[in-house]
Every structure is written in structure tokens, then in C-alpha cells.
Motif scaffolding. Sequence first.
Motif, PDB file in Angstrom:
ATOM      1  N   LEU A  24      27.211   0.360 -18.292  1.00 21.91           N
ATOM      2  CA  LEU A  24      27.305   1.774 -18.484  1.00 21.91           C
ATOM      3  C   LEU A  24      27.470   2.129 -20.043  1.00 21.91           C
ATOM      4  O   LEU A  24      26.903   3.015 -20.468  1.00 21.91           O
ATOM      5  CB  LEU A  24      28.312   2.494 -17.658  1.00 21.91           C
ATOM      6  N   SER A  25      28.273   1.449 -20.661  1.00 28.25           N
ATOM      7  CA  SER A  25      28.764   1.762 -21.941  1.00 28.25           C
ATOM      8  C   SER A  25      27.376   1.546 -22.896  1.00 28.25           C
ATOM      9  O   SER A  25      27.233   2.246 -23.713  1.00 28.25           O
ATOM     10  CB  SER A  25      29.876   1.027 -22.700  1.00 28.25           C
TER      11      SER A  25
ATOM     12  N   ARG B  29      24.847   4.158 -22.476  1.00 30.22           N
ATOM     13  CA  ARG B  29      25.199   5.369 -23.009  1.00 30.22           C
ATOM     14  C   ARG B  29      25.135   5.354 -24.519  1.00 30.22           C
ATOM     15  O   ARG B  29      24.792   6.296 -25.083  1.00 30.22           O
ATOM     16  CB  ARG B  29      26.866   5.824 -22.750  1.00 30.22           C
ATOM     17  N   ALA B  30      25.346   4.156 -24.962  1.00 32.02           N
ATOM     18  CA  ALA B  30      25.069   4.009 -26.389  1.00 32.02           C
ATOM     19  C   ALA B  30      23.696   3.924 -26.963  1.00 32.02           C
ATOM     20  O   ALA B  30      23.517   3.596 -27.961  1.00 32.02           O
ATOM     21  CB  ALA B  30      26.109   2.687 -26.927  1.00 32.02           C
ATOM     22  N   GLY B  31      22.675   3.741 -25.982  1.00 35.98           N
ATOM     23  CA  GLY B  31      21.566   3.489 -26.225  1.00 35.98           C
ATOM     24  C   GLY B  31      21.119   2.002 -26.599  1.00 35.98           C
ATOM     25  O   GLY B  31      20.117   1.893 -27.353  1.00 35.98           O
ATOM     26  N   ASP B  32      21.853   1.214 -26.632  1.00 38.86           N
ATOM     27  CA  ASP B  32      21.880  -0.173 -26.933  1.00 38.86           C
ATOM     28  C   ASP B  32      21.030  -1.028 -25.720  1.00 38.86           C
ATOM     29  O   ASP B  32      21.724  -1.701 -24.806  1.00 38.86           O
ATOM     30  CB  ASP B  32      23.081  -1.004 -27.319  1.00 38.86           C
ATOM     31  N   MET B  33      19.710  -0.894 -25.579  1.00 37.14           N
ATOM     32  CA  MET B  33      19.036  -1.417 -24.620  1.00 37.14           C
ATOM     33  C   MET B  33      18.874  -3.051 -24.494  1.00 37.14           C
ATOM     34  O   MET B  33      18.990  -3.484 -23.525  1.00 37.14           O
ATOM     35  CB  MET B  33      17.539  -0.865 -24.562  1.00 37.14           C
ATOM     36  N   ARG B  34      19.135  -3.480 -25.669  1.00 39.45           N
ATOM     37  CA  ARG B  34      19.137  -4.960 -25.785  1.00 39.45           C
ATOM     38  C   ARG B  34      20.429  -5.613 -25.139  1.00 39.45           C
ATOM     39  O   ARG B  34      20.416  -6.461 -24.448  1.00 39.45           O
ATOM     40  CB  ARG B  34      18.934  -5.611 -27.189  1.00 39.45           C
ATOM     41  N   ALA B  35      21.597  -5.132 -25.524  1.00 39.10           N
ATOM     42  CA  ALA B  35      22.752  -5.240 -25.185  1.00 39.10           C
ATOM     43  C   ALA B  35      22.832  -4.830 -23.472  1.00 39.10           C
ATOM     44  O   ALA B  35      23.415  -5.798 -22.796  1.00 39.10           O
ATOM     45  CB  ALA B  35      24.051  -4.474 -25.657  1.00 39.10           C
TER      46      ALA B  35
ATOM     47  N   MET C 108      20.516  -4.906 -21.484  1.00 36.10           N
ATOM     48  CA  MET C 108      19.659  -6.136 -20.813  1.00 36.10           C
ATOM     49  C   MET C 108      20.285  -7.395 -20.540  1.00 36.10           C
ATOM     50  O   MET C 108      20.221  -8.075 -19.518  1.00 36.10           O
ATOM     51  CB  MET C 108      18.251  -6.160 -21.802  1.00 36.10           C
ATOM     52  N   ASP C 109      21.016  -7.726 -21.733  1.00 34.94           N
ATOM     53  CA  ASP C 109      22.277  -8.804 -21.537  1.00 34.94           C
ATOM     54  C   ASP C 109      22.943  -8.705 -20.402  1.00 34.94           C
ATOM     55  O   ASP C 109      23.075  -9.552 -19.549  1.00 34.94           O
ATOM     56  CB  ASP C 109      22.670  -9.192 -22.682  1.00 34.94           C
ATOM     57  N   VAL C 110      23.528  -7.455 -20.395  1.00 39.64           N
ATOM     58  CA  VAL C 110      24.640  -7.543 -19.246  1.00 39.64           C
ATOM     59  C   VAL C 110      23.865  -7.481 -17.837  1.00 39.64           C
ATOM     60  O   VAL C 110      24.431  -8.165 -16.846  1.00 39.64           O
ATOM     61  CB  VAL C 110      25.505  -6.018 -19.292  1.00 39.64           C
ATOM     62  N   VAL C 111      22.772  -6.643 -17.778  1.00 38.52           N
ATOM     63  CA  VAL C 111      22.171  -6.642 -16.443  1.00 38.52           C
ATOM     64  C   VAL C 111      21.844  -7.946 -15.921  1.00 38.52           C
ATOM     65  O   VAL C 111      21.796  -8.102 -14.714  1.00 38.52           O
ATOM     66  CB  VAL C 111      21.201  -5.354 -16.278  1.00 38.52           C
ATOM     67  N   LEU C 112      20.973  -8.645 -16.734  1.00 37.13           N
ATOM     68  CA  LEU C 112      20.644  -9.972 -16.331  1.00 37.13           C
ATOM     69  C   LEU C 112      21.681 -10.854 -15.836  1.00 37.13           C
ATOM     70  O   LEU C 112      21.756 -11.607 -14.976  1.00 37.13           O
ATOM     71  CB  LEU C 112      20.000 -10.540 -17.583  1.00 37.13           C
ATOM     72  N   SER C 113      22.817 -10.830 -16.511  1.00 37.18           N
ATOM     73  CA  SER C 113      24.036 -11.657 -16.250  1.00 37.18           C
ATOM     74  C   SER C 113      24.452 -11.176 -14.850  1.00 37.18           C
ATOM     75  O   SER C 113      24.952 -11.886 -13.871  1.00 37.18           O
ATOM     76  CB  SER C 113      25.198 -11.761 -17.016  1.00 37.18           C
ATOM     77  N   LEU C 114      24.574  -9.857 -14.807  1.00 38.28           N
ATOM     78  CA  LEU C 114      25.122  -9.172 -13.510  1.00 38.28           C
ATOM     79  C   LEU C 114      24.133  -9.632 -12.131  1.00 38.28           C
ATOM     80  O   LEU C 114      24.531 -10.029 -11.230  1.00 38.28           O
ATOM     81  CB  LEU C 114      25.523  -7.662 -13.643  1.00 38.28           C
ATOM     82  N   LYS C 115      22.854  -9.598 -12.510  1.00 38.74           N
ATOM     83  CA  LYS C 115      21.946  -9.932 -11.546  1.00 38.74           C
ATOM     84  C   LYS C 115      21.958 -11.228 -11.153  1.00 38.74           C
ATOM     85  O   LYS C 115      22.182 -11.631  -9.781  1.00 38.74           O
ATOM     86  CB  LYS C 115      20.497  -9.469 -12.085  1.00 38.74           C
TER      87      LYS C 115
ATOM     88  N   ILE D 168      14.052   5.589 -19.702  1.00 35.15           N
ATOM     89  CA  ILE D 168      15.402   5.851 -19.764  1.00 35.15           C
ATOM     90  C   ILE D 168      15.916   6.503 -18.519  1.00 35.15           C
ATOM     91  O   ILE D 168      16.751   6.260 -18.103  1.00 35.15           O
ATOM     92  CB  ILE D 168      15.768   6.468 -21.043  1.00 35.15           C
ATOM     93  N   ALA D 169      14.907   7.539 -17.976  1.00 39.88           N
ATOM     94  CA  ALA D 169      15.457   8.096 -16.910  1.00 39.88           C
ATOM     95  C   ALA D 169      15.591   7.170 -15.824  1.00 39.88           C
ATOM     96  O   ALA D 169      16.499   7.647 -14.849  1.00 39.88           O
ATOM     97  CB  ALA D 169      14.553   9.492 -16.708  1.00 39.88           C
ATOM     98  N   ALA D 170      14.496   6.483 -15.554  1.00 34.58           N
ATOM     99  CA  ALA D 170      14.788   5.684 -14.451  1.00 34.58           C
ATOM    100  C   ALA D 170      15.823   4.599 -14.501  1.00 34.58           C
ATOM    101  O   ALA D 170      16.357   4.427 -13.537  1.00 34.58           O
ATOM    102  CB  ALA D 170      13.432   4.918 -14.158  1.00 34.58           C
ATOM    103  N   ALA D 171      16.153   4.263 -15.655  1.00 34.07           N
ATOM    104  CA  ALA D 171      17.168   3.371 -15.983  1.00 34.07           C
ATOM    105  C   ALA D 171      18.529   3.924 -15.429  1.00 34.07           C
ATOM    106  O   ALA D 171      19.536   3.401 -15.198  1.00 34.07           O
ATOM    107  CB  ALA D 171      17.064   2.886 -17.401  1.00 34.07           C
ATOM    108  N   ALA D 172      18.811   5.419 -15.920  1.00 34.42           N
ATOM    109  CA  ALA D 172      19.722   6.093 -15.508  1.00 34.42           C
ATOM    110  C   ALA D 172      20.090   6.124 -13.888  1.00 34.42           C
ATOM    111  O   ALA D 172      21.070   5.900 -13.677  1.00 34.42           O
ATOM    112  CB  ALA D 172      19.726   7.601 -16.123  1.00 34.42           C
TER     113      ALA D 172
END
Length: 123
Positions: free
Chosen positions: A47-48, A51-57, A59-66, A93-97
Motif C-alpha cells: 500500500l505504501s 501511495r508513493a506512486g512507486d510502481m516498480r516497487a 510490482m516487486d512486493v505484489v509478485l513476492s506476495l503472490k 492506476i484506478a484498477a490497481a487501487a
Amino acid sequence: MESHGNEAVFSVSRLLRLAEDLESNDIAISYAAMYLKMLPGRVDQLLSTLRAGDMRAAMDVVLSLKVRSHMVGGLALERSCRLLEQNLRDGDIAAAARAADAIVRDSVKLQLALEEFLQHAED
């Protein structure tokens, strides 16, 4: 298996497969306990980054979580992570939220299901 509506939240079969692959129930249970401890922090991190708009980070977090959710049997959370991953790839971004909101809800449900599973596994 814990379910909510038509969507399964948790399936113990993946943990059983992990235990079989590792030839150890204890390691699989330890993995589930470790996952449970890291889950809230990982969701907060995701979520952080969003919110910060760091899409690369993000992506890293969501891939690990997945991947970790898949291994532990978190079916609904894994699906929500896949959706967020696709939204990030598409730059939507809207769908990502919306997908992030689903991840929060699914993580809470999975947390409860895993706590119950681990409580019975320790008995």
C-alpha cells in the motif's frame, strides 16, 4: 477449506503438497507461521509503494506476495495479487487501487483462516 461466497480463501492442499515435497510437516507449518507473521507488513509495504506512486516497487512486493500466497494456499489473495500485477503492467492506476483494496480484504480473511489452521495443527 475456508471460503467466502464462491471464492475459496484458503486451501490446505498446497501446504500439504509443500510438506510432501519437503518431506516435513514441521517445515510446512513453520512456513505458514512465518508467512502469517509477515503478511500484515507485506500488505502495508504494498500500500505504501502504491501511495508513493512507486510502481516498480509495488510490482516487486505484489509478485513476492503472490508467490508466497500460492505456496501457503491463499487462493483469493493470490488471485487479487494476479489482478493487481496485471493492472500495474497495464498502467491502470484506478484498477490497481481497487485491486489493492481486494488484497487488504483477502489478506484479513486469509490471516483468520491461517490462524485457525495453525491452531489446529499445533494440537
